[in-house]
Scaffold this active site. Structure first.
Site, PDB file in Angstrom:
ATOM      1  N   HIS A 116      -7.613  -8.556   1.718  1.00 38.32           N
ATOM      2  CA  HIS A 116      -7.100  -7.280   1.856  1.00 38.32           C
ATOM      3  C   HIS A 116      -5.605  -7.498   2.867  1.00 38.32           C
ATOM      4  CE1 HIS A 116      -9.868  -3.966   0.657  1.00 38.32           C
ATOM      5  NE2 HIS A 116     -10.320  -5.290   0.137  1.00 38.32           N
ATOM      6  N   GLU A 117      -4.733  -6.751   2.513  1.00 35.23           N
ATOM      7  CA  GLU A 117      -3.455  -6.902   3.256  1.00 35.23           C
ATOM      8  C   GLU A 117      -3.112  -8.347   2.845  1.00 35.23           C
ATOM      9  OE1 GLU A 117      -5.605  -4.061   4.579  1.00 35.23           O
ATOM     10  OE2 GLU A 117      -6.019  -5.994   5.560  1.00 35.23           O
TER      11      GLU A 117
ATOM     12  N   HIS B 188     -17.275 -10.681   6.253  1.00 34.99           N
ATOM     13  CA  HIS B 188     -16.001 -10.046   6.569  1.00 34.99           C
ATOM     14  C   HIS B 188     -15.305 -10.563   7.509  1.00 34.99           C
ATOM     15  CE1 HIS B 188     -13.656  -6.513   7.998  1.00 34.99           C
ATOM     16  NE2 HIS B 188     -12.982  -6.696   6.993  1.00 34.99           N
ATOM     17  N   HIS B 189     -13.952 -10.972   7.446  1.00 40.11           N
ATOM     18  CA  HIS B 189     -13.145 -11.695   8.416  1.00 40.11           C
ATOM     19  C   HIS B 189     -12.102 -10.752   8.622  1.00 40.11           C
ATOM     20  CE1 HIS B 189     -15.048 -15.919   7.581  1.00 40.11           C
ATOM     21  NE2 HIS B 189     -15.872 -15.066   8.470  1.00 40.11           N
ATOM     22  N   GLU B 190     -12.002  -9.952   9.579  1.00 43.12           N
ATOM     23  CA  GLU B 190     -10.779  -9.204   9.736  1.00 43.12           C
ATOM     24  C   GLU B 190      -9.971 -10.079  10.721  1.00 43.12           C
ATOM     25  OE1 GLU B 190      -9.035  -6.170   8.889  1.00 43.12           O
ATOM     26  OE2 GLU B 190      -7.586  -7.396   9.961  1.00 43.12           O
TER      27      GLU B 190
ATOM     28  N   GLU C 130      -6.679  -6.776  -2.393  1.00 46.88           N
ATOM     29  CA  GLU C 130      -6.402  -5.483  -2.368  1.00 46.88           C
ATOM     30  C   GLU C 130      -4.880  -5.651  -2.713  1.00 46.88           C
ATOM     31  OE1 GLU C 130      -6.799  -1.903   0.956  1.00 46.88           O
ATOM     32  OE2 GLU C 130      -5.891  -3.787   1.727  1.00 46.88           O
TER      33      GLU C 130
ATOM     34  N   GLU D   6      -9.573   3.642   0.217  1.00 48.87           N
ATOM     35  CA  GLU D   6      -9.693   3.988   1.457  1.00 48.87           C
ATOM     36  C   GLU D   6      -8.757   5.178   1.995  1.00 48.87           C
ATOM     37  OE1 GLU D   6      -9.202   0.077   2.875  1.00 48.87           O
ATOM     38  OE2 GLU D   6      -7.124   0.358   3.486  1.00 48.87           O
TER      39      GLU D   6
ATOM     40  N   GLU E 271       0.750  -1.447   0.044  1.00 53.87           N
ATOM     41  CA  GLU E 271       0.104   0.099   0.039  1.00 53.87           C
ATOM     42  C   GLU E 271       0.727   1.310   0.038  1.00 53.87           C
ATOM     43  OE1 GLU E 271      -2.810  -0.397   3.108  1.00 53.87           O
ATOM     44  OE2 GLU E 271      -3.590  -2.513   2.443  1.00 53.87           O
TER      45      GLU E 271
HETATM   46  C1  NOJ Z   1      -8.333  -2.930   5.872  1.00 56.46           C
HETATM   47  C2  NOJ Z   1      -9.056  -3.003   4.617  1.00 56.46           C
HETATM   48  O1  NOJ Z   1      -8.129  -2.606   3.550  1.00 56.46           O
HETATM   49  C3  NOJ Z   1     -10.274  -2.078   4.821  1.00 56.46           C
HETATM   50  O2  NOJ Z   1     -11.063  -2.139   3.504  1.00 56.46           O
HETATM   51  C4  NOJ Z   1     -11.005  -2.398   6.133  1.00 56.46           C
HETATM   52  O3  NOJ Z   1     -12.067  -1.647   6.183  1.00 56.46           O
HETATM   53  C5  NOJ Z   1     -10.247  -2.676   7.407  1.00 56.46           C
HETATM   54  N1  NOJ Z   1      -8.916  -3.335   7.090  1.00 56.46           N
HETATM   55  C6  NOJ Z   1     -10.918  -3.166   8.565  1.00 56.46           C
HETATM   56  O4  NOJ Z   1     -10.950  -4.724   8.202  1.00 56.46           O
HETATM   57 CA    CA Z   2      -5.920  -1.991   3.230  1.00 54.21          CA
END
Ligand code: NOJ
Ligand code: CA
Length: 715
Positions: free
Chosen positions: A482-483, A412-414, A501, A507, A188
């Site tokens: 993402h990441e 969504h899985h953070e 991503e 963002e 990024e």
């Molecule tokens: C980073 C992601 O790129 C973003 O889209 C997301 O909202 C946040 N992490 C939270 O998970």
């Molecule tokens: Ca990100």
């Protein structure tokens, strides 16, 4: 899945070098292989000390000068010199394969391959094969580590530990480069445009996005794009990154040379551990005379194995909205403690109603599961369980309501970069998704990886991302990471890898302290990150100035450019990321309703990296076409010949363009919409404002349209 395949493989023998290599280790003539059109040629030889070297020519001119190949190993002598050639194989391959979803329906995969078989002259006589493939759009090569064939060395578990790979890419001149630093945790970053000798990636940026990252001095991440003084375009990357560490490229500015620098674990002290035999990822160089041909190149995908999942029709390319941008703007939050929790049943239903009305079939909901109070905290293991919703979010009811309206919820899985916690939960999380009929999940890895000493791009994480992908595939679940680890064409083998991503996406415009992505960003991304694979960039902001939420940030584009990005940036999932109230019934929303997400074919009409790009795509199974054209901070007048349209068909072209006063900063929301009748003889003028763009839909005209709408006259 019906796979359209037509391939031939044949072996042929080169008389150049008549099988005497085993007797004569230092061969006099190089081994060579040329691409099917003979435009690209790869040469291989051993130096007098037995060091393997290769070089690459394009139309008789050197692209890569003599460059060495080899490895440094733990507890073993380097695998670097003292080799002799045991033998070689040359093969020709050609097939056409079908994409289940993608930027085109069919892909030609045609190359010639040379395999060079090496063995050390002295004990322990280790063997190494090198595979070279010459395509008309570039080259790839990979190493194969072989198990020892000596009885005494044979054990069940022959292992090798790689501390560094010494693959060199020696350039022929000081090319112009588009690069991001060799960050072990994140891609990024804004792209830098400099001469090769001026690449100065130093650890000056301490964080990318929401997290701390690890930047290496004098290294770049791939894909890295270059242009020679003669106008030849090159892109360096890798394909099929499997059970190996990600490759950054260490820059030697004085010698105009790059060398692989693998992401190495601080926990184990090495980069890669593998059991013999195994093959490394492909090292790739895409080569084209026109910038746009780099985007057309499917070399990275062709160097991956065919689809292992079979029919993936359960995943439907889609446009989606989300409870997402509002968190990045600060209107609501992921957690509940703040008192402005975004993921409520009521909010989700409002988004579903909006989606259903606007031909949008997906809804992402972030902050739906408990744990967000602590997600960036010190103790990140065990914070999320991926099955427990907050009490104000009735997951089952949201899914039911969405289904009723023809919308699919996107999970969504953070993970907050705690992959071990996530791996423990994969089965329960995916079982819940299966029970609810949810087909895709956006994953996230914000933070430094736990355990400490591992990096997002190292072998340990490469294997984690793959485990997630293959486990999800068993549940018919598609992944938008993402990441992530960079895309290396794995979507061909596992087409549940739908997007990722790995870029400075939209963002950043909401909160980056540097003011967000510059107007030229999306004129570079298609030629750099875009060459790796689909990007979840999340375009579509109409409230460009981000009022009343942000006073220091804005989107650095015009509104029309936001529309053009749906065509310029490829992804089988495209978000309309703005808040419902910012779309309302804005006339420009019609483009988002209409635009396709799955394509029969794609063409780059015109492009100059860093300046502008015009792309057209034909929607799969239809005669509809869409055009997206974006410029950097300079206003531009471009022309687009519509020769791609179907012969003899009249189309309604709806043009969404920058208004007369439009400017990305001074007047970003000035736009105009016009309709014309056009055909494949028409050439359209595109007038792009500074930081602006144009989006056009071409839809076959009815008799009534032809009566009502005037033909394009260029006025
Ligand atoms: C980073 C992601 O790129 C973003 O889209 C997301 O909202 C946040 N992490 C939270 O998970
Ligand atoms: Ca990100």
């Amino acid at each position: 899945m019906k796979v359209f395949k037509n391939y031939i493989i044949w072996l042929f023998f080169i008389t150049l070098w008549a099988g005497c290599a085993s007797k004569s280790p230092n061969i006099k003539s190089p081994l060579t292989i040329t691409s099917p059109s003979n435009n690209i040629k790869i040469g291989f030889n051993l130096k007098p000390d037995g060091t393997p070297v290769y070089w690459v020519n394009h139309k008789g001119k050197a692209v890569i000068d003599t460059s060495v190949l080899g490895f440094e190993l733990k507890d073993q002598k380097a695998l670097q010199n003292g080799f002799k050639i045991l033998g070689k194989d040359t093969t020709r391959f050609s097939e056409t394969w079908k994409m289940p979803w993608g930027e085109q329906a069919k892909v030609l995969n045609s190359y010639r391959q040379l395999v060079v078989k090496l063995e050390e002259k002295e004990a322990p006589k280790r063997r190494l094969n090198i595979y070279f493939r010459a395509y008309d759009d570039g080259i790839g090569f990979r190493y194969e580590f072989l198990a020892s064939n000596k009885e005494s060395n044979k054990s069940e578990n022959q292992q090798v530990i790689i501390t560094e790979e010494n693959t060199q890419f020696k350039l022929t001149a000081d090319h112009t480069c588009w690069w991001i630093p060799g960050d072990w945790d994140s891609y990024e970053h804004l792209y830098n445009t400099t001469k090769f000798s001026e690449i100065d990636a130093i650890s000056k940026r301490k964080s990318a996005g929401l997290m701390q990252t690890t930047i290496m001095t004098n290294a770049v991440n791939t894909p890295v794009k270059m242009r020679t003084a003669e106008g030849l375009h090159l892109s360096f990357h890798e394909a099929n990154l499997t059970d190996y560490a990600g490759m950054t490229l260490k820059v030697d500015p004085k010698n105009l040379s790059m060398k692989s620098a693998l992401v190495s674990s601080k926990r184990t002290g090495y980069a890669v551990k593998r059991t013999l035999p195994f093959k490394t990822p492909w090292r790739t160089i895409q080569i084209s005379e026109k910038a746009g041909d780099l985007i057309a190149s499917k070399l990275i995908l062709n160097l991956n194995e065919p689809n292992k999942l079979g029919d993936v029709k359960w995943f439907k390319p889609k446009k989606y909205v989300g409870i997402w941008w509002e968190m990045h703007l600060g209107k609501s939050s992921w957690d509940k403690k703040s008192g402005k929790h975004g993921a409520t049943t009521k909010n989700a239903k409002a988004f579903i109603d909006f989606a259903a009305k606007n031909n949008i079939t997906g809804l992402l909901v972030e902050g739906w599961n408990t744990g967000w109070e602590d997600w960036l905290g010190k103790e990140r293991e065990g914070v999320f369980d991926f099955v427990t919703p907050y009490p104000d979010y009735d997951l089952k009811e949201v899914v039911r309501y969405a289904k009723e309206k023809g919308v699919e919820v996107i999970m969504h899985h953070e993970t907050s970069a705690a992959p071990r916690t996530y791996e423990k939960q994969l089965d329960s999380a995916y079982t819940l998704m299966n029970n609810l009929g949810i087909k895709s999940v956006k994953t996230g890895y914000v933070g430094m990886i736990l355990p400490k000493g591992e990096y997002h791009h190292g072998q340990w994480m490469v294997n984690h991302y793959r485990k997630v992908l293959t486990t999800a595939a068993k549940y018919n679940i598609a992944i938008n990471a993402h990441e992530p680890i960079k895309a290396t064409g794995i979507r061909r083998t596992y087409p549940n890898a739908i997007a990722r991503e790995g870029v400075r996406g939209q963002e950043f415009n909401a909160w980056a302290s540097d003011g967000g992505n510059k107007p030229d960003h999306t004129t570079i991304v298609p030629f750099t990150r875009g060459l790796a694979g689909p990007i979840d960039f999340t375009p579509g902001v109409f409230n460009i100035k981000l009022e009343p939420y942000k006073d220091k940030n804005q989107i650095n584009t015009t509104l029309a450019k936001q529309l053009a990005l749906y065509v310029v940036i490829y992804s089988p999932i495209q978000m309309a990321c703005d808040l419902i109230e910012h779309y309302g019934d804005h006339p420009a929303l019609q483009f988002i309703r209409d635009v396709g997400v799955d394509w029969e074919q794609s063409k780059v009409l015109d492009a100059a990296i860093g300046d502008y790009i015009t792309v057209v795509r034909q929607q799969k199974g239809t005669d509809k076409w869409f055009l997206g054209s974006v410029t950097d901070e300079n206003a531009r007048d471009l022309k687009a010949s519509l020769a791609f349209l179907k012969e003899g068909t009249q189309y309604v072209a709806t043009v969404y363009k920058d208004g007369k006063e439009a400017h990305w900063d001074k007047n970003p929301t000035d736009y105009a919409i016009e309709k014309f009748i056009v055909n494949n003889k028409t050439t359209i003028d595109l007038k792009l404002a500074a930081g602006g763009g144009t989006a056009i839909s071409f839809i076959p005209a009815t008799q009534q349209d032809i009566k009502d709408i005037k033909p394009y006259s260029g006025k």
